[in-house]
Design a protein around this motif. Structure first.
Motif, PDB file in Angstrom:
ATOM      1  N   VAL A   4       0.680 -24.819  -1.280  1.00 39.49           N
ATOM      2  CA  VAL A   4       1.817 -24.121  -1.846  1.00 39.49           C
ATOM      3  C   VAL A   4       3.046 -25.013  -1.717  1.00 39.49           C
ATOM      4  O   VAL A   4       3.273 -25.618  -0.674  1.00 39.49           O
ATOM      5  CB  VAL A   4       2.034 -22.753  -1.160  1.00 39.49           C
ATOM      6  CG1 VAL A   4       2.143 -22.886   0.354  1.00 39.49           C
ATOM      7  CG2 VAL A   4       3.256 -22.054  -1.726  1.00 39.49           C
ATOM      8  N   THR A   5       3.810 -25.100  -2.808  1.00 41.78           N
ATOM      9  CA  THR A   5       5.054 -25.862  -2.824  1.00 41.78           C
ATOM     10  C   THR A   5       6.140 -24.967  -3.392  1.00 41.78           C
ATOM     11  O   THR A   5       6.025 -24.496  -4.526  1.00 41.78           O
ATOM     12  CB  THR A   5       4.932 -27.125  -3.690  1.00 41.78           C
ATOM     13  OG1 THR A   5       3.795 -27.884  -3.284  1.00 41.78           O
ATOM     14  CG2 THR A   5       6.186 -27.986  -3.582  1.00 41.78           C
ATOM     15  N   ARG A   6       7.171 -24.708  -2.620  1.00 40.31           N
ATOM     16  CA  ARG A   6       8.287 -23.942  -3.164  1.00 40.31           C
ATOM     17  C   ARG A   6       9.108 -24.829  -4.092  1.00 40.31           C
ATOM     18  O   ARG A   6       9.482 -25.934  -3.740  1.00 40.31           O
ATOM     19  CB  ARG A   6       9.188 -23.406  -2.046  1.00 40.31           C
ATOM     20  CG  ARG A   6       8.869 -21.996  -1.696  1.00 40.31           C
ATOM     21  CD  ARG A   6       9.963 -21.181  -1.053  1.00 40.31           C
ATOM     22  NE  ARG A   6      10.987 -21.876  -0.342  1.00 40.31           N
ATOM     23  CZ  ARG A   6      12.276 -21.828  -0.684  1.00 40.31           C
ATOM     24  NH1 ARG A   6      12.681 -21.175  -1.752  1.00 40.31           N
ATOM     25  NH2 ARG A   6      13.161 -22.450   0.039  1.00 40.31           N
ATOM     26  N   VAL A   7       9.389 -24.338  -5.297  1.00 48.03           N
ATOM     27  CA  VAL A   7      10.271 -25.053  -6.229  1.00 48.03           C
ATOM     28  C   VAL A   7      11.704 -24.642  -5.958  1.00 48.03           C
ATOM     29  O   VAL A   7      12.554 -25.466  -5.615  1.00 48.03           O
ATOM     30  CB  VAL A   7       9.870 -24.774  -7.691  1.00 48.03           C
ATOM     31  CG1 VAL A   7      10.821 -25.475  -8.647  1.00 48.03           C
ATOM     32  CG2 VAL A   7       8.438 -25.222  -7.943  1.00 48.03           C
ATOM     33  N   VAL A   8      11.986 -23.352  -6.089  1.00 46.15           N
ATOM     34  CA  VAL A   8      13.302 -22.787  -5.788  1.00 46.15           C
ATOM     35  C   VAL A   8      13.186 -21.275  -5.975  1.00 46.15           C
ATOM     36  O   VAL A   8      12.388 -20.798  -6.796  1.00 46.15           O
ATOM     37  CB  VAL A   8      14.393 -23.394  -6.707  1.00 46.15           C
ATOM     38  CG1 VAL A   8      14.344 -22.794  -8.118  1.00 46.15           C
ATOM     39  CG2 VAL A   8      15.782 -23.270  -6.119  1.00 46.15           C
ATOM     40  N   HIS A   9      13.948 -20.507  -5.191  1.00 46.83           N
ATOM     41  CA  HIS A   9      14.047 -19.063  -5.402  1.00 46.83           C
ATOM     42  C   HIS A   9      12.648 -18.436  -5.352  1.00 46.83           C
ATOM     43  O   HIS A   9      11.974 -18.546  -4.326  1.00 46.83           O
ATOM     44  CB  HIS A   9      14.751 -18.826  -6.736  1.00 46.83           C
ATOM     45  CG  HIS A   9      15.315 -17.467  -6.932  1.00 46.83           C
ATOM     46  ND1 HIS A   9      16.110 -16.841  -6.002  1.00 46.83           N
ATOM     47  CD2 HIS A   9      15.224 -16.587  -7.983  1.00 46.83           C
ATOM     48  CE1 HIS A   9      16.486 -15.659  -6.458  1.00 46.83           C
ATOM     49  NE2 HIS A   9      15.954 -15.472  -7.659  1.00 46.83           N
ATOM     50  N   ALA A  10      12.168 -17.819  -6.429  1.00 45.78           N
ATOM     51  CA  ALA A  10      10.812 -17.274  -6.478  1.00 45.78           C
ATOM     52  C   ALA A  10       9.870 -18.145  -7.288  1.00 45.78           C
ATOM     53  O   ALA A  10       8.751 -17.734  -7.584  1.00 45.78           O
ATOM     54  CB  ALA A  10      10.830 -15.862  -7.059  1.00 45.78           C
ATOM     55  N   SER A  11      10.305 -19.325  -7.631  1.00 51.24           N
ATOM     56  CA  SER A  11       9.459 -20.264  -8.377  1.00 51.24           C
ATOM     57  C   SER A  11       8.668 -21.107  -7.389  1.00 51.24           C
ATOM     58  O   SER A  11       9.246 -21.846  -6.584  1.00 51.24           O
ATOM     59  CB  SER A  11      10.333 -21.158  -9.264  1.00 51.24           C
ATOM     60  OG  SER A  11       9.544 -21.946 -10.113  1.00 51.24           O
ATOM     61  N   VAL A  12       7.366 -20.951  -7.459  1.00 55.20           N
ATOM     62  CA  VAL A  12       6.458 -21.575  -6.490  1.00 55.20           C
ATOM     63  C   VAL A  12       5.307 -22.217  -7.251  1.00 55.20           C
ATOM     64  O   VAL A  12       4.817 -21.671  -8.246  1.00 55.20           O
ATOM     65  CB  VAL A  12       5.913 -20.519  -5.499  1.00 55.20           C
ATOM     66  CG1 VAL A  12       4.890 -21.124  -4.557  1.00 55.20           C
ATOM     67  CG2 VAL A  12       7.068 -19.893  -4.710  1.00 55.20           C
ATOM     68  N   LEU A  13       4.860 -23.364  -6.778  1.00 53.88           N
ATOM     69  CA  LEU A  13       3.701 -24.034  -7.355  1.00 53.88           C
ATOM     70  C   LEU A  13       2.519 -23.837  -6.406  1.00 53.88           C
ATOM     71  O   LEU A  13       2.561 -24.250  -5.241  1.00 53.88           O
ATOM     72  CB  LEU A  13       3.996 -25.530  -7.534  1.00 53.88           C
ATOM     73  CG  LEU A  13       2.974 -26.337  -8.337  1.00 53.88           C
ATOM     74  CD1 LEU A  13       2.922 -25.866  -9.783  1.00 53.88           C
ATOM     75  CD2 LEU A  13       3.334 -27.824  -8.282  1.00 53.88           C
ATOM     76  N   LEU A  14       1.489 -23.171  -6.915  1.00 51.27           N
ATOM     77  CA  LEU A  14       0.262 -22.939  -6.156  1.00 51.27           C
ATOM     78  C   LEU A  14      -0.831 -23.846  -6.691  1.00 51.27           C
ATOM     79  O   LEU A  14      -1.049 -23.893  -7.903  1.00 51.27           O
ATOM     80  CB  LEU A  14      -0.175 -21.483  -6.281  1.00 51.27           C
ATOM     81  CG  LEU A  14       0.793 -20.437  -5.714  1.00 51.27           C
ATOM     82  CD1 LEU A  14       0.408 -19.050  -6.204  1.00 51.27           C
ATOM     83  CD2 LEU A  14       0.778 -20.489  -4.188  1.00 51.27           C
ATOM     84  N   ASP A  15      -1.519 -24.538  -5.806  1.00 49.57           N
ATOM     85  CA  ASP A  15      -2.576 -25.463  -6.209  1.00 49.57           C
ATOM     86  C   ASP A  15      -3.886 -25.004  -5.588  1.00 49.57           C
ATOM     87  O   ASP A  15      -4.105 -25.140  -4.382  1.00 49.57           O
ATOM     88  CB  ASP A  15      -2.231 -26.881  -5.754  1.00 49.57           C
ATOM     89  CG  ASP A  15      -3.182 -27.933  -6.299  1.00 49.57           C
ATOM     90  OD1 ASP A  15      -4.341 -27.589  -6.591  1.00 49.57           O
ATOM     91  OD2 ASP A  15      -2.785 -29.106  -6.406  1.00 49.57           O
ATOM     92  N   PHE A  16      -4.743 -24.427  -6.435  1.00 47.09           N
ATOM     93  CA  PHE A  16      -6.066 -23.970  -5.998  1.00 47.09           C
ATOM     94  C   PHE A  16      -7.073 -25.072  -6.285  1.00 47.09           C
ATOM     95  O   PHE A  16      -7.707 -25.086  -7.345  1.00 47.09           O
ATOM     96  CB  PHE A  16      -6.461 -22.703  -6.751  1.00 47.09           C
ATOM     97  CG  PHE A  16      -5.616 -21.496  -6.482  1.00 47.09           C
ATOM     98  CD1 PHE A  16      -5.963 -20.590  -5.499  1.00 47.09           C
ATOM     99  CD2 PHE A  16      -4.477 -21.251  -7.240  1.00 47.09           C
ATOM    100  CE1 PHE A  16      -5.201 -19.452  -5.272  1.00 47.09           C
ATOM    101  CE2 PHE A  16      -3.702 -20.123  -7.021  1.00 47.09           C
ATOM    102  CZ  PHE A  16      -4.067 -19.223  -6.030  1.00 47.09           C
TER     103      PHE A  16
END
Length: 248
Positions: A4-16
């Motif tokens: 999981v990488t937080r981008v900003v605010h509620a924008s998150v990058l999930l890598d499965f």
């Protein structure tokens, strides 16, 4: 593997395991909408290849389509709240599925199920499953009883991403529209995730807007850390800075 990488605010990058999902994209700012922290990914053009994008509701700070058009793959699939598909298609992204609570679709190998939410506009939250992992994404919902059903349907949540700033609208008599840290800790108790990462806490309306438009517990993830320790001691809480990746 799940990262999981937080981008900003509620924008998150999930890598499965290589299948990447972006939540609630926000890559720009405008008057009364300031991110309050540096973006972990500067622009949509800098995103990696995505398996899909989920959008919980149409508010600009969760659905920044004008900035998202910099992402080069217009065929990327979306899962969105009912009523939003036409707006996404008008931005040039044709592959859009609307999901009401408990409906499911697939974004590449990732199964995406909408869950209940309550906010100032129609909203859903999401459960995402792939590569043996389950993630709950709480967008910026209030703490509502209907969310307890998520735990019944998905008893083995690996990661919960929960909003915590308790945002209130001052002109509406301080009407609350987002759960606060204590309420997020109570939801953590109900969901029983192995790991929780707080989101949605650095946002600011600016010096004037914070005085006359919005009120929140800004930049206080420590409040959630302490409350979760009391209410959900079996869940590990990780405060994640934007741009930093965490393996779950």
């Amino acid at each position: 593997m799940l990262t999981v990488t937080r981008v900003v605010h509620a924008s998150v990058l999930l890598d499965f395991g290589g299948a990447r999902i972006l939540t609630d994209p926000w890559f720009s700012e405008r008057r009364f909408y300031y991110q309050g922290e540096p973006r972990g990914i500067a622009t949509a053009a800098d995103l990696p290849e995505l398996a899909g994008i989920v959008i919980s509701h149409e508010h600009y700070d969760h659905c920044d389509l004008d900035a998202l058009i910099e992402y080069p793959d217009r065929t990327v699939p979306f899962a969105v709240v009912p009523g939003l598909a036409a707006k996404v298609r008008a931005a040039g992204f044709a592959n859009v599925t609307e999901l009401a609570p408990w409906q499911t679709t697939r974004l590449g190998p990732v199964a995406v199920t909408a869950a209940p939410a309550k906010h100032g506009v129609p909203e859903v939250t999401f459960v995402l499953r792939a590569d043996g992992h389950t993630v709950y994404f709480g967008a910026d919902t209030l703490r509502i009883a209907e969310l307890d059903e998520v735990a019944r349907r998905f008893p083995d949540i690996d990661l919960a991403l929960l909003p915590i700033n308790g945002l209130r609208i001052r002109p509406l008599l301080n009407h609350q529209v987002v759960m606060d840290a204590a309420e997020a800790a109570d939801l953590t108790r109900a969901l029983r995730p192995r790991l929780s990462v707080p989101i949605h806490y650095a946002f600011t309306s600016g010096p004037i807007g914070d005085r006359v438009m919005t009120k929140s517990d800004r930049n206080r993830p420590d409040l959630y850390l302490d409350a979760a320790a009391d209410l959900a001691p079996d869940t590990k809480v990780h405060i994640l800075d934007p741009g930093i990746s965490l393996t779950v």
